[in-house]
Design a protein around this motif. Structure first.
Motif, mmCIF file in Angstrom:
data_model
loop_
_atom_site.group_PDB
_atom_site.id
_atom_site.type_symbol
_atom_site.label_atom_id
_atom_site.label_comp_id
_atom_site.label_asym_id
_atom_site.label_seq_id
_atom_site.Cartn_x
_atom_site.Cartn_y
_atom_site.Cartn_z
ATOM 1 N N UNK A 207 0.836 -1.205 0.000
ATOM 2 C CA UNK A 207 0.000 0.000 0.000
ATOM 3 C C UNK A 207 0.869 1.253 0.000
ATOM 4 N N UNK A 208 1.897 1.257 0.825
ATOM 5 C CA UNK A 208 2.773 2.425 0.884
ATOM 6 C C UNK A 208 3.563 2.597 -0.409
ATOM 7 N N UNK A 209 3.917 1.499 -1.038
ATOM 8 C CA UNK A 209 4.604 1.594 -2.331
ATOM 9 C C UNK A 209 3.713 2.298 -3.350
ATOM 10 N N UNK A 210 2.424 1.973 -3.337
ATOM 11 C CA UNK A 210 1.470 2.609 -4.255
ATOM 12 C C UNK A 210 1.339 4.100 -3.942
ATOM 13 N N UNK A 211 1.258 4.451 -2.654
ATOM 14 C CA UNK A 211 1.105 5.846 -2.270
ATOM 15 C C UNK A 211 2.349 6.673 -2.608
ATOM 16 N N UNK A 212 3.530 6.102 -2.381
ATOM 17 C CA UNK A 212 4.765 6.817 -2.729
ATOM 18 C C UNK A 212 4.862 6.990 -4.242
ATOM 19 N N UNK A 213 4.504 5.933 -4.985
ATOM 20 C CA UNK A 213 4.523 6.028 -6.447
ATOM 21 C C UNK A 213 3.534 7.087 -6.933
ATOM 22 N N UNK A 214 2.376 7.185 -6.273
ATOM 23 C CA UNK A 214 1.383 8.201 -6.638
ATOM 24 C C UNK A 214 1.938 9.601 -6.427
ATOM 25 N N UNK A 215 2.601 9.811 -5.288
ATOM 26 C CA UNK A 215 3.231 11.109 -5.038
ATOM 27 C C UNK A 215 4.276 11.424 -6.090
ATOM 28 N N UNK A 216 5.135 10.444 -6.362
ATOM 29 C CA UNK A 216 6.224 10.652 -7.313
ATOM 30 C C UNK A 216 5.682 11.003 -8.693
ATOM 31 N N UNK A 217 4.673 10.265 -9.149
ATOM 32 C CA UNK A 217 4.108 10.513 -10.477
ATOM 33 C C UNK A 217 3.387 11.857 -10.536
ATOM 34 N N UNK A 218 2.649 12.194 -9.484
ATOM 35 C CA UNK A 218 1.894 13.449 -9.470
ATOM 36 C C UNK A 218 2.823 14.650 -9.523
ATOM 37 N N UNK A 219 3.816 14.669 -8.638
ATOM 38 C CA UNK A 219 4.700 15.836 -8.583
ATOM 39 C C UNK A 219 5.685 15.856 -9.750
#
Length: 528
Positions: A207-219
């Motif tokens: 779950x945290x991997x998905x959330x970190x990836x979401x942050x990385x892709x968004x920013x």
């Protein structure tokens, strides 16, 4: 006749890097003979490929497969470097100082990495996390006070994280969902933790991997859309530069690198991998992999923070909005300046902010459980522990949400107070960490050496001085009137006295342990 105290010291399992068995282990069996098969699958991930290799003459060679098995705790730890408070510090640094503080962001991340590696070290080498060790080493009154300080820091961080998530939800629902409703929605993450832990530790880490990836892709998407200057970005990273008008932003960048609850958290997270504390080579192997994993995790966090800083440096440095921009209005400023195309930048910002807020609230709840259970030696069901920990933060957060729901300026002032609150707690996490990790009585052969100890204390003192400047500046502005001034003075004196106690306690304990060690050696020599 042999002194029983000395005998216990001679036979102390801590000298052989074992847990003393006296304190409840959160993620490892109380009985070292208990096999991994008898442990709950959600708690321990076996990383030893062959139990027959339990005693080796050297550290096993590097293995990518083994590194993958150790990957997880460092990325959960790195979330604290990406919470909404850090994101707001990044955007304000970019808007006010442009690219000029990127070098400080890099060095601040490296300082934070050092503290987190020491936290992981103490967890792996002792089989206990920092809160448990503090409980065993400090007198009761100091232990309770340290627990209170850790809880205060955690509540301050959690308010920022929950409010950040609520702001993101308000953006993504086009203002339909008010901040107080977003706070209630975000508060349910404690039940998500309980569910995912029952499914397995890897599910939670996934779950945290998905959330970190979401942050990385968004920013990263925002970075690509705004196209900051590559040349100025590189110069900002390499060339140290600090102007008189950017000191406050510089202090904010440094002050965010060490989060008190994260120091406690990392020492507990590393115990989710089964490492035999009796085997020096296995402990060293685990430390090697955690060092690699934590460094990689904080490199990712540095890149995400860099994206945010660069986007706002490109868009708002030197503009009239620079001094008024904050977490609440940042998305709208971005939308006004860059529009959106197919995917409006406002919603890209909202998605990234939601991922940052939601991930950090979950790790905050997780840290709260370890802090409470470690300092107070509580034993309760996982869901109940999560619920109690969450309640400590949700109640004040709801009050804050209702009070500041319609005022952007008030939320910015609140955020400054919360940053001050967390900065004040840094010594009460860092000083115990450095005291314990440099103590042979606790760490055995994994005690840090003199050079690393000096470096760690230098970094700690630097960070505390930076935060001291921020505290002094803030309270000098807030202390209006004789009565308020006396209260502030009394609080500052008490605060400094407790820090002096923690430092002096370290010195006195070091002398005491040295005397015990010499006595034990004399006893052994006499018996021989």
């Amino acid at each position: 006749m042999t002194d029983p105290t000395v005998s216990r010291q001679v036979n102390s399992p801590l000298k052989r890097n074992e847990s003393n068995g006296e304190f409840k282990r959160l993620l490892l069996p109380e009985d070292p003979s208990q096999s991994t098969a008898e442990l709950p699958e959600n708690q321990v991930l076996t990383v030893e490929e062959d139990e027959g290799e339990a005693h080796l003459d050297s550290v096993p060679p590097f293995s990518w497969a083994k590194l993958w098995k150790f990957t997880g705790p460092g990325f959960l730890m790195s979330i604290a470097f990406l919470d909404p408070g850090n994101i707001e510090g990044d955007l304000q640094a970019g808007a006010v100082a442009g690219y000029s503080l990127l070098w400080l962001l890099l060095w601040a991340t490296l300082m934070g990495l050092l503290m987190q590696l020491l936290s992981a070290r103490i967890g792996v080498a002792t089989g206990r996390h920092l809160a448990e060790i503090c409980r065993s080493e400090y007198p009761s009154w100091a232990r309770i006070l340290l627990w209170f300080m850790a809880e205060v820091a955690l509540i301050g961080a959690d308010i920022q994280e929950v409010i950040g998530s609520a702001i993101a939800l308000q953006i993504l629902t086009r203002g339909f969902l008010p901040i107080w409703a977003g706070v209630i929605f975000t508060s349910f993450d404690c039940f998500l933790i309980s569910y995912l832990e029952k499914c397995g530790m890897r599910k939670l880490e996934g779950l945290f991997a998905v959330l970190i990836a979401t942050m990385a892709l968004s920013f990263a998407w925002m970075f690509n859309e705004t196209k900051p200057s590559g040349q100025e970005l590189i110069i900002g990273i390499i060339v140290p530069k600090l102007g008189s008008k950017t000191i406050r932003q510089a202090v904010g960048v440094v002050g965010c690198v060490i989060t008190p609850h994260n120091v406690f958290l990392h020492s507990a997270l590393v115990q989710s991998r089964k490492t035999n504390p009796k085997d020096i080579n296995r402990v060293q192997e685990a430390l090697n992999y955690y060092n690699i994993e934590s460094t990689a995790a904080l490199f990712v966090s540095f890149m995400i923070n860099l994206f945010v800083t660069a986007v706002f440096a490109k868009g708002f440095y030197g503009t009239k909005q620079a001094d008024s921009i904050g977490l609440v209005n940042a998305g709208h400023y971005l939308q006004e300046k860059y529009g959106g195309g197919v995917f409006p930048i406002l919603y890209i910002w909202g998605i990234g902010l939601l991922a940052a807020g939601q991930s950090s609230t979950i790790t905050g709840t997780y840290a709260g459980q370890f802090i409470m259970e470690g300092f107070l030696d509580l034993q309760m069901e996982q869901w109940l522990s999560a619920f109690i920990t969450r309640s400590f933060a949700i109640v004040p957060t709801m009050v804050v949400a209702l009070m500041f729901n319609t005022s952007e300026g008030s939320l910015d002032v609140l955020n400054e107070w919360l940053n001050i609150l967390q900065s004040m707690q840094i010594p009460f996490a860092v000083i115990p960490l450095l005291t314990m990790v440099s103590n042979e009585h606790i760490m055995g052969v994994f005690k840090i050496g003199p050079s690393l100890e000096k470096l760690a204390w230098t970094v700690a003192v630097f960070v505390m001085m930076i935060n001291g400047y921020l505290l002094l500046d803030f309270f000098m502005a807030a202390a209006n009137g004789f009565f308020v001034g006396c209260l502030v003075l009394g609080g500052v004196v008490s605060y400094v006295v407790f820090i002096i106690y923690l430092v002096s306690y370290r010195s006195s304990q070091s002398s005491s342990w040295s005397s015990l060690e010499m006595s034990s050696q004399r006893v052994v020599s006499t018996e021989t």
